[in-house]
Enzyme design. Structure first.
Site, PDB file in Angstrom:
ATOM      1  N   ASP A  26       0.996  -1.117   0.022  1.00 29.89           N
ATOM      2  CA  ASP A  26       0.690   0.257  -0.090  1.00 29.89           C
ATOM      3  C   ASP A  26       1.098   1.070   0.022  1.00 29.89           C
ATOM      4  O   ASP A  26       0.015   2.587   1.086  1.00 29.89           O
ATOM      5  CB  ASP A  26      -1.484  -0.329   1.130  1.00 29.89           C
ATOM      6  N   LYS A 131      -6.739  -5.111  -3.453  1.00 29.94           N
ATOM      7  CA  LYS A 131      -7.155  -5.382  -2.367  1.00 29.94           C
ATOM      8  C   LYS A 131      -8.517  -4.316  -1.667  1.00 29.94           C
ATOM      9  O   LYS A 131      -8.258  -3.326  -1.636  1.00 29.94           O
ATOM     10  CB  LYS A 131      -6.125  -5.837  -1.092  1.00 29.94           C
ATOM     11  N   CYS A 164      -2.444  -2.109   7.563  1.00 26.39           N
ATOM     12  CA  CYS A 164      -1.974  -3.175   6.781  1.00 26.39           C
ATOM     13  C   CYS A 164      -1.024  -4.160   7.135  1.00 26.39           C
ATOM     14  O   CYS A 164      -0.993  -4.714   6.839  1.00 26.39           O
ATOM     15  CB  CYS A 164      -1.869  -2.567   5.466  1.00 26.39           C
ATOM     16  N   GLN A 204       7.144 -12.960  22.144  1.00 29.98           N
ATOM     17  CA  GLN A 204       7.011 -14.995  22.181  1.00 29.98           C
ATOM     18  C   GLN A 204       7.944 -15.613  20.865  1.00 29.98           C
ATOM     19  O   GLN A 204       6.835 -16.565  20.547  1.00 29.98           O
ATOM     20  CB  GLN A 204       5.717 -15.120  21.720  1.00 29.98           C
TER      21      GLN A 204
HETATM   22  N1  TIU Z   1      -2.477   0.911   4.187  1.00 31.61           N
HETATM   23  C1  TIU Z   1      -3.390   1.084   5.744  1.00 31.61           C
HETATM   24  O1  TIU Z   1      -2.507   0.617   6.705  1.00 31.61           O
HETATM   25  N2  TIU Z   1      -4.457   1.730   5.519  1.00 31.61           N
HETATM   26  C2  TIU Z   1      -5.080   1.869   6.483  1.00 31.61           C
HETATM   27  O2  TIU Z   1      -5.954   2.287   6.299  1.00 31.61           O
HETATM   28  N3  TIU Z   1      -4.337   2.763   7.069  1.00 31.61           N
HETATM   29  C3  TIU Z   1      -4.731   3.066   8.215  1.00 31.61           C
HETATM   30  O3  TIU Z   1      -3.357   3.077   9.416  1.00 31.61           O
HETATM   31  N4  TIU Z   1      -6.122   4.220   8.534  1.00 31.61           N
END
Ligand code: TIU
Length: 230
Positions: A26, A131, A164, A204
């Site tokens: 992302d 996604k 994500c 852990q």
């Molecule tokens: N890619 C991802 O982490 N999407 C989010 O919405 N992240 C946030 O931290 N909001």
């Protein structure tokens, strides 16, 4: 089969280059640049930008040595039919997912904000996964593609650490993949979440995976004998 080893926490991770992929999660304008979804949620996007350079260096090395490379993008169809109503209404925001923002419709596929940042654009031939959720495996063909490639180890980079990246690492771990996260190649809007997010992965005995650095990943990838992965 060539076996190499990343120094990592909680202990070194052995891997085979042929069965290792780089997963870039992302790195989209909507999360990393002003005017996107991340900023709309009330976040300061500048914190995320620290991961761009290390990600770029790891991506370039992975390309050079011929690792399998996957880029993911979070986003939705133009009619938002693949976005759960719960996601659309979450946050009571003034501008919602699908509304017009400075970089086009927020988190909608094909819009400027949904696209990859220019620094980390996929090359032709690299796999792109669209996604709808936070996890990279949820309602995508990522698992099928990784299995078909014989992938066992994932080098996970991207944003955001606790959202994500974490969701993806947890999904991957339950599916039998070994994940290593270069700490400087992931970022959070919240410094505390960055620290604790990484702690949680390696606690852990490496409950979800391993944590290392971009320098270590690059140093070890440089040891891959030529023609091993090509
Ligand atoms: N890619 C991802 O982490 N999407 C989010 O919405 N992240 C946030 O931290 N909001």
């Amino acid at each position: 089969m060539t076996k190499l080893k990343f120094e990592a926490e909680p202990y070194p991770l052995e891997f085979e280059p042929q069965s290792t992929a780089l997963l870039m999660i992302d790195m989209q304008r909507d999360f990393v640049e002003p005017g996107g979804f991340g900023e709309m949620l009330g976040n300061d996007v500048s914190l995320l930008r620290s991961a761009i350079e290390p990600c770029k260096r790891v991506l370039e090395k992975a390309r050079e040595v011929g690792l399998f490379i996957v880029h993911t993008r979070e986003g939705h169809r133009a009619d938002l039919s693949d976005a759960p109503p719960s996601k659309l209404k979450r946050g009571n925001l003034e501008i919602d997912i699908g509304d017009e923002g400075p970089m086009g419709r927020i988190l909608v596929r094909g819009e400027e904000g949904h696209d990859f940042i220019p620094e980390l654009c996929p090359l032709p031939g690299e796999t792109v996964i669209e996604k709808p959720g936070k996890g990279s495996f949820y309602r995508t063909d990522l698992l099928l593609i990784l299995r078909n490639q014989g992938i066992k180890t994932l080098i996970c980079c991207g944003v955001t650490t606790e959202v994500c990246v974490h969701t993806t690492v947890r999904e991957a771990n339950d599916r039998g993949f070994e994940c290593i996260i270069p700490s400087d190649c992931v970022a959070s809007y919240f410094p505390e979440f960055q620290r604790v997010g990484l702690e949680m992965i390696k606690a852990q005995g490496g409950i979800f995976g391993w944590v290392s650095t971009s320098d270590e990943i690059i140093k070890v990838l440089e040891q891959i004998p030529k023609e091993t992965t090509s």
